[in-house]
Design a protein around this motif. Sequence first.
Motif, PDB file in Angstrom:
ATOM      1  N   GLU A 281      11.990 -31.568  27.379  1.00  0.00           N
ATOM      2  CA  GLU A 281      13.310 -31.008  27.062  1.00  0.00           C
ATOM      3  C   GLU A 281      14.018 -31.775  25.947  1.00  0.00           C
ATOM      4  O   GLU A 281      15.235 -31.911  25.956  1.00  0.00           O
ATOM      5  N   GLN A 303       7.171 -29.335  34.366  1.00  0.00           N
ATOM      6  CA  GLN A 303       6.704 -28.011  33.936  1.00  0.00           C
ATOM      7  C   GLN A 303       5.307 -28.025  33.310  1.00  0.00           C
ATOM      8  O   GLN A 303       4.450 -27.225  33.672  1.00  0.00           O
ATOM      9  N   GLU A 341      10.705 -27.053  40.727  1.00  0.00           N
ATOM     10  CA  GLU A 341      10.139 -26.272  39.620  1.00  0.00           C
ATOM     11  C   GLU A 341       8.976 -25.428  40.114  1.00  0.00           C
ATOM     12  O   GLU A 341       8.246 -25.832  41.025  1.00  0.00           O
ATOM     13  N   GLU A 494      25.247 -23.558  35.372  1.00  0.00           N
ATOM     14  CA  GLU A 494      23.793 -23.367  35.368  1.00  0.00           C
ATOM     15  C   GLU A 494      23.117 -24.112  36.512  1.00  0.00           C
ATOM     16  O   GLU A 494      23.258 -25.314  36.633  1.00  0.00           O
TER      17      GLU A 494
HETATM   18  O1  4AD Z   1      17.243 -26.346  31.920  1.00  0.00           O
HETATM   19  P1  4AD Z   1      16.372 -27.529  32.201  1.00  0.00           P
HETATM   20  O2  4AD Z   1      16.458 -28.689  31.291  1.00  0.00           O
HETATM   21  O3  4AD Z   1      14.902 -26.930  32.223  1.00  0.00           O
HETATM   22  C1  4AD Z   1      13.758 -27.647  32.346  1.00  0.00           C
HETATM   23  O4  4AD Z   1      13.659 -28.832  32.510  1.00  0.00           O
HETATM   24  C2  4AD Z   1      12.528 -26.780  32.398  1.00  0.00           C
HETATM   25  N1  4AD Z   1      11.413 -27.534  31.851  1.00  0.00           N
HETATM   26  C3  4AD Z   1      12.292 -26.410  33.825  1.00  0.00           C
HETATM   27  C4  4AD Z   1      11.110 -25.495  33.992  1.00  0.00           C
HETATM   28  O5  4AD Z   1      11.086 -24.426  33.353  1.00  0.00           O
HETATM   29  N2  4AD Z   1      10.168 -25.874  34.800  1.00  0.00           N
HETATM   30  O6  4AD Z   1      16.629 -28.027  33.677  1.00  0.00           O
HETATM   31  C5  4AD Z   1      16.449 -27.158  34.744  1.00  0.00           C
HETATM   32  C6  4AD Z   1      17.572 -27.340  35.754  1.00  0.00           C
HETATM   33  C7  4AD Z   1      18.939 -26.981  35.212  1.00  0.00           C
HETATM   34  O7  4AD Z   1      19.185 -25.604  35.309  1.00  0.00           O
HETATM   35  C8  4AD Z   1      19.846 -27.775  36.136  1.00  0.00           C
HETATM   36  O8  4AD Z   1      20.050 -27.084  37.341  1.00  0.00           O
HETATM   37  C9  4AD Z   1      19.025 -29.000  36.428  1.00  0.00           C
HETATM   38  O9  4AD Z   1      17.678 -28.693  36.136  1.00  0.00           O
HETATM   39  N3  4AD Z   1      19.468 -30.128  35.588  1.00  0.00           N
HETATM   40  C10 4AD Z   1      20.242 -31.131  36.016  1.00  0.00           C
HETATM   41  N4  4AD Z   1      20.808 -31.375  37.209  1.00  0.00           N
HETATM   42  C11 4AD Z   1      21.559 -32.499  37.352  1.00  0.00           C
HETATM   43  N5  4AD Z   1      21.753 -33.386  36.353  1.00  0.00           N
HETATM   44  C12 4AD Z   1      21.209 -33.183  35.116  1.00  0.00           C
HETATM   45  N6  4AD Z   1      21.407 -34.083  34.154  1.00  0.00           N
HETATM   46  C13 4AD Z   1      20.415 -32.006  34.925  1.00  0.00           C
HETATM   47  N7  4AD Z   1      19.734 -31.508  33.874  1.00  0.00           N
HETATM   48  C14 4AD Z   1      19.165 -30.366  34.297  1.00  0.00           C
END
Ligand code: 4AD
Length: 571
Positions: A281, A303, A341, A494
């Motif tokens: 990410e 992922q 995930e 989100e």
């Molecule tokens: O949108 P993100 O960054 O997506 C991914 O990491 C993809 N690679 C996931 C995938 O497709 N397998 O993060 C996914 C979710 C977000 O929607 C949020 O709910 C949570 O992870 N998230 C956090 N929760 C708490 N603290 C943070 N700093 C977060 N960053 C992301």
Amino acid sequence: MSTIHIDEAAGSDDTGKGTPELPYQSLAFAVYSHPTASYLIRKDSAGTYEEPTQSALKKAKKGADGIEKKKKKAEELAEREAKEKKEERERREKLLEESKKIVLQEDPALPAAKKAKLSKLTDLRGSRVRVNGWVHRLRDQKGIIFIVLRDGTGYLQCILSGQVSQTYDALTLTLESSVELTGTLQPVPEGKTAPGGHELVVDFWKVLGAAPGAEDAFTNRLNEKSDASIQADLRHLVLRGETASAILKLRAALLSAFRQSYDANNLIEVTPPCLVQTQVEGGATLFALNYYGQPAFLTQSSQLYLETCLPSLGDVFCIQESFRAENSHTRRHLSEYTHLEAELAFINFDDLMTHIESIICETIDRLLENPTSAALIKQLNPNFTKPARPFTRLSYVDAIKWLNEHGIQHEAEDAEGNVIKDEAGNPKMVDHAVGDDIAEAAERRMTDILGTPVFLHGFPAELKAFYMKKIPNQGGDGPVFTESCDLLMPNVGEIVGGSMRIADMEELLAAYKREGIDPSPYYWFTDQRKYGTCEHGGYGLGVERLLAWLANRYTVRECSLYPRWPGRATP
Ligand code: 4AD
């Protein structure tokens, strides 16, 4: 004979000395403290000091008598109180001395006690039971001691009376001490309530680990008024509270319900590594570390590993910690969070969103069907209603339109990404345009107005990660959109980010290049496209964010066992 000065405006009976520099305020006090002096009085600094009139002096003498009487009364009261305190202390000391002589013995004639956890007592009503736990609440009412015992599985009211409440341990018992209590479990009398509907009439008990009283007492270290940083330092003690423990119990039930839903939908659980050498990410939020002399990172997302499992295990999921080195102090960001995930093969974008919606709704249904988790939701979020299906789907382009129609603007930025300020120093606010990242504040306002879960989908490629599949057959010169979706929840924003993945090798290689990523450490990920590629997609769900929504918590920090945020990695 001295002359005493009184200034009725600027003087003071407390700090004054009766001198011209430090006058008293009242003539009565002057007469009381210097009965044989002569007096000079003025109304305020504008007036001159003059002798008081005879009638004023007479009145002041009366006042002085009153002061004298009051003082005597106060002295008498203090004396009486001191005496009472002393007597109370002596009585207590005597009682404690006496109490040491009482040694409890378990009566061998009584039926043998069955050891049980507090949540498993209903079937044991009427019998003798032995329970262990911590003193959660404590009240002494005319020699009868009422304890609310806590063992993690539940709470139990326990009553100590007669000899059992007269021992030294009973008289010195403190909150949060650990104890073993034995007695007969009885239904609570008609008209009274207690947790579980029963109470333990104790006939034998012992302290296992006494907690300190006085200065170091539990409630002196932590109470409802303790400020946020103390609560964070004492998270290990906060966890003993009813709300914190209910959240953690609901969290456990949530994870278990998710596992059941995945099982029912044929997804297999895997446990990918936390130590990695690739980013998912974006490099800006990686925690780097020295791995035997090699650079490595704490995982941001599993992922890429899940994708490699598809040809081996079919659809998969994981519940793994993810780490983000974001300097975000918001109520929805953690530096370490539990990331749920999943990755699914041979699906299209519509299948992906339907699957995310189904898994979440099935999981919520399981929680509501189970009386224990349903009660926790009721306790934490009494107004919770499960979301209606299908969830609203709103394309990114339509969301931009919606924001502008609703007057929700964002801060203008210059080419370097600095916020542009107006003359008053306030950020300049502008309408959203296609291509803008929808910031947290705007996103939150939108979800709060909509009041239901919303899938935002079709984000521009340049706002999203390198691996996302583009929407096929896009024309025009505008931004390129991706098959990506965020699931937004009211109050939280989100909670899920997902997408279809690039299945074509050439397209993936071009994406690495566009993002300036060296493809060599990704050889294993690229190989998926080489050896039998397939259309596939997946998502990540922030467990703490979902829990904050479900349990109506203000911040994700309340939804983690030991939350980490910038500057905080203890306890
Ligand atoms: O949108 P993100 O960054 O997506 C991914 O990491 C993809 N690679 C996931 C995938 O497709 N397998 O993060 C996914 C979710 C977000 O929607 C949020 O709910 C949570 O992870 N998230 C956090 N929760 C708490 N603290 C943070 N700093 C977060 N960053 C992301």
